[in-house]
Enzyme design. Sequence first.
Site, short mmCIF file in Angstrom:
data_model
loop_
_atom_site.label_atom_id
_atom_site.label_comp_id
_atom_site.label_asym_id
_atom_site.label_seq_id
_atom_site.Cartn_x
_atom_site.Cartn_y
_atom_site.Cartn_z
N ASP A 1 0.85 -1.19 0.00
CA ASP A 1 0.00 0.00 0.00
C ASP A 1 0.89 1.25 0.00
O ASP A 1 1.81 1.35 0.80
CB ASP A 1 -0.89 -0.01 1.26
CG ASP A 1 -1.93 1.08 1.24
OD1 ASP A 1 -2.99 0.88 0.63
OD2 ASP A 1 -1.67 2.15 1.83
N ASN B 1 -2.98 12.88 -3.92
CA ASN B 1 -4.15 13.30 -4.71
C ASN B 1 -4.68 14.66 -4.26
O ASN B 1 -4.98 15.52 -5.09
CB ASN B 1 -5.28 12.26 -4.59
CG ASN B 1 -5.09 11.09 -5.53
OD1 ASN B 1 -4.41 11.20 -6.54
ND2 ASN B 1 -5.70 9.97 -5.19
N HIS C 1 -5.27 14.41 -9.09
CA HIS C 1 -5.40 12.98 -9.41
C HIS C 1 -4.44 12.52 -10.50
O HIS C 1 -4.03 11.36 -10.52
CB HIS C 1 -6.85 12.63 -9.77
CG HIS C 1 -7.74 12.67 -8.57
ND1 HIS C 1 -7.89 11.61 -7.72
CD2 HIS C 1 -8.50 13.67 -8.07
CE1 HIS C 1 -8.70 11.94 -6.73
NE2 HIS C 1 -9.09 13.18 -6.92
N ASP D 1 -2.17 9.28 -10.27
CA ASP D 1 -2.11 8.25 -11.32
C ASP D 1 -0.67 8.01 -11.74
O ASP D 1 -0.25 6.86 -11.91
CB ASP D 1 -2.94 8.66 -12.54
CG ASP D 1 -4.44 8.59 -12.27
OD1 ASP D 1 -4.83 7.97 -11.26
OD2 ASP D 1 -5.20 9.16 -13.07
N GLU E 1 -4.83 2.38 -3.97
CA GLU E 1 -3.37 2.45 -4.00
C GLU E 1 -2.75 1.17 -3.46
O GLU E 1 -1.63 1.16 -2.99
CB GLU E 1 -2.86 3.67 -3.22
CG GLU E 1 -3.12 3.63 -1.73
CD GLU E 1 -4.50 4.07 -1.30
OE1 GLU E 1 -4.70 4.24 -0.09
OE2 GLU E 1 -5.41 4.23 -2.14
#
Length: 154
Positions: free
Chosen positions: A28, A36, A41, A45, A71
Amino acid sequence: RAAFDERYQLEIKRWQRYKKPLCVVLADVDHFKSINDNYGHSAGDKTLKVIAKTLKLNLRETDFIARYGGEEFIILFPETSLAELEVPLNALREKIRKIPFKFKNVSVPITISFGATQFVTKDTSRSAFDRADEALYEAKRSGRDKVILKPAGE
């Protein structure tokens, strides 16, 4: 995710048949929400793509990685015992920490936490997954940027 579920069942069948070790690892990205929130975002990404590529390039061909959710990534290590994972997972963690992420001309340190376990005779796909998830939660709770190995029965 469907590809992962299919591969997971296949690796479990192989483990049951050939009695070679099988490990499942959850990873994670630490503090992903703040990436974010602070940088947008598209930055999130990009972060996930770079991390996924780093993970994939540093795993063996026989290992299997999939994005599991937001994530989170899940990795299968066939024919690998839990004891054999500590060094490579810590090396992966270090590699990810050293990736030079920059958003809006600001260097942003990115870290990842890992929770790992090895299948034992009484395990189901769910019980092993849950144990890896507990190990990941422990890594997060104890400061992040860690590898926690959780044998069955602990």
